[in-house]
Scaffold this active site. Sequence first.
Site, PDB file in Angstrom:
ATOM      1  CD  GLU A  70      -2.447   1.240   2.815  1.00  0.00           C
ATOM      2  OE1 GLU A  70      -2.173   0.336   3.627  1.00  0.00           O
ATOM      3  OE2 GLU A  70      -3.237   2.165   3.057  1.00  0.00           O
ATOM      4  CG  ASP A  96      -0.237   1.892   6.300  1.00  0.00           C
ATOM      5  OD1 ASP A  96      -0.502   3.035   5.882  1.00  0.00           O
ATOM      6  OD2 ASP A  96       0.874   1.325   6.129  1.00  0.00           O
ATOM      7  CG  ASP A 140      -7.573   4.478   4.550  1.00  0.00           C
ATOM      8  OD1 ASP A 140      -7.005   5.576   4.442  1.00  0.00           O
ATOM      9  OD2 ASP A 140      -8.818   4.331   4.465  1.00  0.00           O
ATOM     10  CG  ASP A 148      -4.607   2.423   8.352  1.00  0.00           C
ATOM     11  OD1 ASP A 148      -3.930   3.436   8.150  1.00  0.00           O
ATOM     12  OD2 ASP A 148      -4.907   1.596   7.443  1.00  0.00           O
TER      13      ASP A 148
END
Length: 633
Positions: free
Chosen positions: A425, A498, A502, A500
């Site tokens: 990413e 990541d 997203d 998170d």
Amino acid sequence: MTQYNESSIQILEGLSAVRKRPGMYIGSSDHRGLHHLVWEILDNAIDEALNGFGQCIKVTLIDERTIRIEDEGRGMPTGLHSSGVSTLEVIFTKLHAGGKFSSVGGYKTSGGLHGVGASVVNALSSWLEVTSFHGGQMATMKFEKGGSVASPLHINGKSTKKGSIVTFSADPLIFGNHVFNAETISSRLKESAYLLDDVTFIFTDEKNKKTETFKFDHGLKQFVIDINEDIETLHEPIAITGMAHDIEVNVSLQYNVGYNENIISFVNMVKTKDGGTHEVGFKSALTKVVNDFARKNGFLKDKDKNFEGVDIREGCTAIISVKIAEDLLQFEGQTKSKLGTEKAKSATETIVVEQLSYFFEEQRSLATELVKRFAKAASAREAARKAREEARQGKNAKSSSRALAGKLSPAQSKDKKRNELFLVEGDSAGGSAKQGRDSKFQAILPLRGKVLNTEKASITEVMKNEELSSIIYALGAGVGSEFDVSDCAYDKVIIMTDADTDGAHIQILLLTFFYRYMKPLIEANKVFLACPPLYKIASGKESAYAYDEQELQALKSKFKSSTIQRYKGLGEMNADQLWETTMDPKSRSLLLISIEDAYVANKKVSLLMGDKAHLRREWINDHVSFSLSEEEV
Ligand code: 28F
């Protein structure tokens, strides 16, 4: 004390054979095999209901290895059997005994691995208890340690109750630390309730103090409605039912606005996941009725080719449930998941042609709307074929190098058996992954934008999307129906995002893409999630990484006064740290993505692509079966 005569010795030899090679009887001794024990006993209860005895089946999950199943059927017979012991004991100690309706006439569920019988369940249980309410009395028996009689048949007295209760605890010596999964059991009971619309299924999970009751008066109709709950549909479900060649056929179908075909078929209440003659009959009937209607009403001119089955099944959700008496029941292949009974094809075809053509005549406006959609699907298929031709290019260097220029950092070696492709990413993480990797066998493909949501996309849109087409070309194994996992240039495809929301969103979008357009890649266990550390804990020169909260707590007690860094994203690690913590096969761990049940995944994927983000997080935790696979060196 049970006297050991030659027949009881032979019986124990039979059961010990099961314990030696459980896979021979239940397919495997992992999560799937463990649940086969439940399905076998449940199918015996369903057989009773299927043949009109008992309207309620109760399943109680007592603890992670112990379950109780009860029906209100006639109750297992307890009389003396020709072998000298009670019929009840024979059912639970003689292999392949208890074939309840061996006589012609009754319906017998094929019971997963077919006639495995309750004795196999007994053999693979640390203990099993059976209570039978039969002939106006209540009888019980207990077995332990893989099927030895612990307490002989005991008649406890009179009772007006009817039915059977089986409680068993799966043997950890066989199943290790695999445990019952409430959701797996619940969805199977729900599925059975759709198929048996006059039976109530009650599931109690004692640990979570949760009880669910499944009863669907409009069984199959409700089934398609529930499958389509997250997507717009075009009409009320069409219900078709009939009898031909002594085969009972029940079909329910409903079109939605999506692109996916979702046909699920059953024979005698057990899913035929590889289809078979009943599905073939249904598909040819659907194609025949649609093309006849289209020609008769001028949607297809004489010169036009017929719509193809694949056009007509786009957006089609259908449940096919046939009941076949045991002496007519035939399967293809070993796993009994593909129906072979030839007559089921003509029975299903005849009944569906008859009733669906009548429906089209009665509902001409809906039929017209559907035919228009099929025409669009046919032209999109043409476009897709061209795109697929393109995608086939994805297998040769020239156009793929164009598509990958400036994106893919390839591995030096071309070893398909060892090479790994990291889908990373963002560019910054992509940069440090490129720097930190072992370029001999690790390739990096940074993903810049948001990955396309392929849940509602057609193959043409997929091919036009930068990120996805670069993945297609990098893997070099084609896409969609052209995908051939043996051409895949990598042994592992590792999604590195990541930790998170997203990152989770990108993971789900990529998994949706792989599920829809490269399903064999997941089935070949080639898709993984990288596990970056969440924390770095340091005191003085000493430092360590924590991958979850528990590890952090453990390290906190080890490190005295320490500083703790919470990693927000991959970009906060330098190349060496990223290599050491997340990419080095010697020290990293990866999460293998394996989809347990296509039906659940398919349904959940469409749910996930809605905008209910909290459900997305829940789904990840509940459904994608993450198994932490420590890398072998
Ligand atoms: C919780 C699991 O296993 N229910 C069952 C019956 C009923 C009969 C039966 C079973 C052995 C060889 C016949 C009773 N009366 N639930 C269950 N319910 N087995 S298992 O017979 C097995 C005999 O053939 C039954 C008259 N006929 C059959």
